[in-house]
Structures are given as C-alpha cells and as structure tokens.
Design a protein around this motif. Structure first.
Motif, PDB file in Angstrom:
ATOM      1  N   ILE A  47      -5.935  47.845  68.775  1.00 12.40           N
ATOM      2  CA  ILE A  47      -7.235  47.290  69.194  1.00 12.40           C
ATOM      3  C   ILE A  47      -8.377  47.777  68.306  1.00 12.40           C
ATOM      4  CG2 ILE A  47      -6.631  46.882  71.626  1.00 12.40           C
ATOM      5  CD1 ILE A  47      -7.755  49.650  72.296  1.00 12.40           C
ATOM      6  N   HIS A  48      -8.079  48.631  67.299  1.00 13.19           N
ATOM      7  CA  HIS A  48      -9.144  49.162  66.447  1.00 13.19           C
ATOM      8  C   HIS A  48      -8.523  49.732  65.173  1.00 13.19           C
ATOM      9  CE1 HIS A  48     -12.893  51.263  65.361  1.00 13.19           C
ATOM     10  NE2 HIS A  48     -13.466  50.500  66.280  1.00 13.19           N
ATOM     11  N   ARG A  54      -8.037  53.731  69.297  1.00 14.42           N
ATOM     12  CA  ARG A  54      -6.888  52.928  69.754  1.00 14.42           C
ATOM     13  C   ARG A  54      -6.123  53.629  70.861  1.00 14.42           C
ATOM     14  NH1 ARG A  54      -5.133  52.389  64.019  1.00 14.42           N
ATOM     15  NH2 ARG A  54      -3.372  53.725  64.587  1.00 14.42           N
ATOM     16  N   ALA A  81     -11.337  47.536  76.172  1.00 15.97           N
ATOM     17  CA  ALA A  81     -10.475  46.959  75.126  1.00 15.97           C
ATOM     18  C   ALA A  81      -9.003  47.268  75.379  1.00 15.97           C
ATOM     19  CB  ALA A  81     -10.897  47.480  73.758  1.00 15.97           C
ATOM     20  N   GLY A  82      -8.720  48.487  75.825  1.00 14.66           N
ATOM     21  CA  GLY A  82      -7.330  48.889  76.039  1.00 14.66           C
ATOM     22  C   GLY A  82      -6.658  48.108  77.145  1.00 14.66           C
ATOM     23  N   TYR A  85      -6.190  44.375  76.440  1.00 10.99           N
ATOM     24  CA  TYR A  85      -5.007  44.135  75.605  1.00 10.99           C
ATOM     25  C   TYR A  85      -3.733  44.214  76.458  1.00 10.99           C
ATOM     26  CZ  TYR A  85      -1.317  44.724  72.181  1.00 10.99           C
ATOM     27  OH  TYR A  85      -0.148  44.572  71.471  1.00 10.99           O
ATOM     28  N   GLU A  89      -2.066  40.659  76.503  1.00  2.00           N
ATOM     29  CA  GLU A  89      -1.137  40.500  75.381  1.00  2.00           C
ATOM     30  C   GLU A  89       0.270  41.015  75.666  1.00  2.00           C
ATOM     31  OE1 GLU A  89      -2.303  38.783  72.895  1.00  2.00           O
ATOM     32  OE2 GLU A  89      -4.378  38.874  73.613  1.00  2.00           O
TER      33      GLU A  89
END
Length: 241
Positions: A47-48, A54, A81-82, A85, A89
C-alpha cells in the motif's frame, strides 16, 4: 523475536459483524506456527513505497494448536489504507507477507492475582487466545474477568463462544458491556468498561490488568486504575490505532 518474513496464504475469510472480518492464514513454511497467547504478527501490505507505511500489526486471535494456521480478526477503519486493502483486495487464496510472532503482551507467570482483561472492539483477539489456551490445557488460573466494550449488541465478537467458555471454565467471567444499545432486548451491562472493573474491585484486592483496544479507552483506564491505588506495573497494554 522472529525477524524473518514468511509468505502466508489466506485459507478462509468470514464476515463476523458488519465491519469486522476473520482471516485464517496458513504459513506453509512452518509445520506449526508457534507463539504465546497475546502475541501479534505484522503484515507487509502493498500500500506504500516506504516499508514503515506498509506495516500493520494484528494480535493473533486463535490459540496455539500446533498447526501452521493462525486467525486474525480485523475491523475496517474508515479511510485506513491497510484495512481497505485487506477488505477490498484480499480473497481466499491470496498471499500475505507476515512477520512474527512478536510482542510481550502475554500471560503473567506465575498467575497469582485476579486477571482483568479489558478490551474494546477487535482488542478481544489476544484475550480470546489466552482464555482458550488456559481452558485447553486446563492450566490453573485465578479469577479472570473479560470486560469487553462495544457500542451495540451486533458489534459483539465471539459472543456464543465466550458464553460457552464461561459455562465450562470455573473462575472465568465474561462481561460484555454496551455503550449505545437501547433496544430494550439487551439485559446485560450497559455503559463503558471502566464502571465494570471499578465496581468489581470496590475491595481493591490485588489484580493484574491487561488493556487492549483504542487509545482513548486505554488512556482512561490507566488513569482510573492508578487512581484506584494500583501500581502502574500491574497494567499491561496493547494499543490499537
């Protein structure tokens, strides 16, 4: 402490509540994923660019059972973000890079004082691991009070399982506490977790406190517990978010 990274395979995903999911991850390189109840793993998520942006750490919600598989319980954080995802995903069969087990948030040895396991939300994960471990191995333990705070009844994680453990384990007390439930159907405790341990410890008997969950809850608990006369060394914590 294990510095090594492993490739884990997601074997199963279950929606536990409207915003939490249980993820089972198998680490094929290991015959058994050895850890102490209360420890966590760190995931390296794509994610980074920067490593430290990340990494996301989650307590292991399952207990050590000699298998290469562990369970994590994860709440979807708005704008996180974590977890975005992980929720959008990751599927069964996805691979995740993980490191662990890590952390010293483990049961005291020897266990002489009453244990107060105080948590909010997915902070129940390490305590679920601890209680199952004690029950499975029939380990002697003092009184254990699992005080679990969420907003509504629909947010309670592992409810039936905890009730069953309470029925089967002498000295284990399961105390879910709801801060916003007003349906009238809920007959259990209402309010915040703090009033529960303050009431139970009116006699100020010796106790060990384990806190896991949101920072606001932990900060308030530390303040209240020390105000009750307990030493800060009686307080152990694992912060989320």
């Amino acid at each position: 402490m294990s510095e090594q990274w492993y490739t884990g395979v997601v074997t199963k995903i279950v929606n536990e509540t409207h915003n939490t999911r249980r993820y089972w991850i198998r680490v094929p390189e290991k015959a058994a994923f050895e850890f102490k109840p209360g420890q966590f793993v760190t995931l390296d998520l794509p994610i980074h660019e920067k490593k430290n942006k990340r990494w996301r750490s989650y307590s292991i919600a399952s207990h050590p059972n000699g298998s290469p598989e562990i369970e994590l319980v994860i709440v979807l954080l708005e704008g996180g973000a974590g977890t975005t995802y992980l929720f959008n995903e990751v599927r069964e069969g996805s691979e995740l890079l993980l490191q662990g087990p890590l952390g010293k948030f483990t049961l005291p040895e020897p266990m002489e004082k009453d244990l107060f396991l105080i948590c909010t939300g997915t902070g129940i994960a390490p305590f679920r691991s601890m209680v199952h471990h004690l029950h499975l191995h029939q380990l002697p333990h003092p009184n254990i009070y699992l005080i679990f705070g969420v907003r509504y009844e629909k947010d309670i994680l592992y409810k039936e399982e905890m009730r069953q453990l309470e029925a089967e384990m002498p000295g284990f007390h399961y105390l879910p506490t709801l801060s916003r439930e007003d349906s009238g159907l809920w007959t259990g405790r209402k309010g915040y977790v703090h009033s529960v341990y303050e009431e139970l410890l009116a006699d100020r008997r010796p106790a060990n406190f384990f806190l896991c969950g949101w920072k606001a809850m932990i900060d308030e608990a530390k303040q209240k517990i020390t105000a009750m006369g307990y030493d800060r060394h009686d307080i152990h914590l694992e912060l989320y978010g």
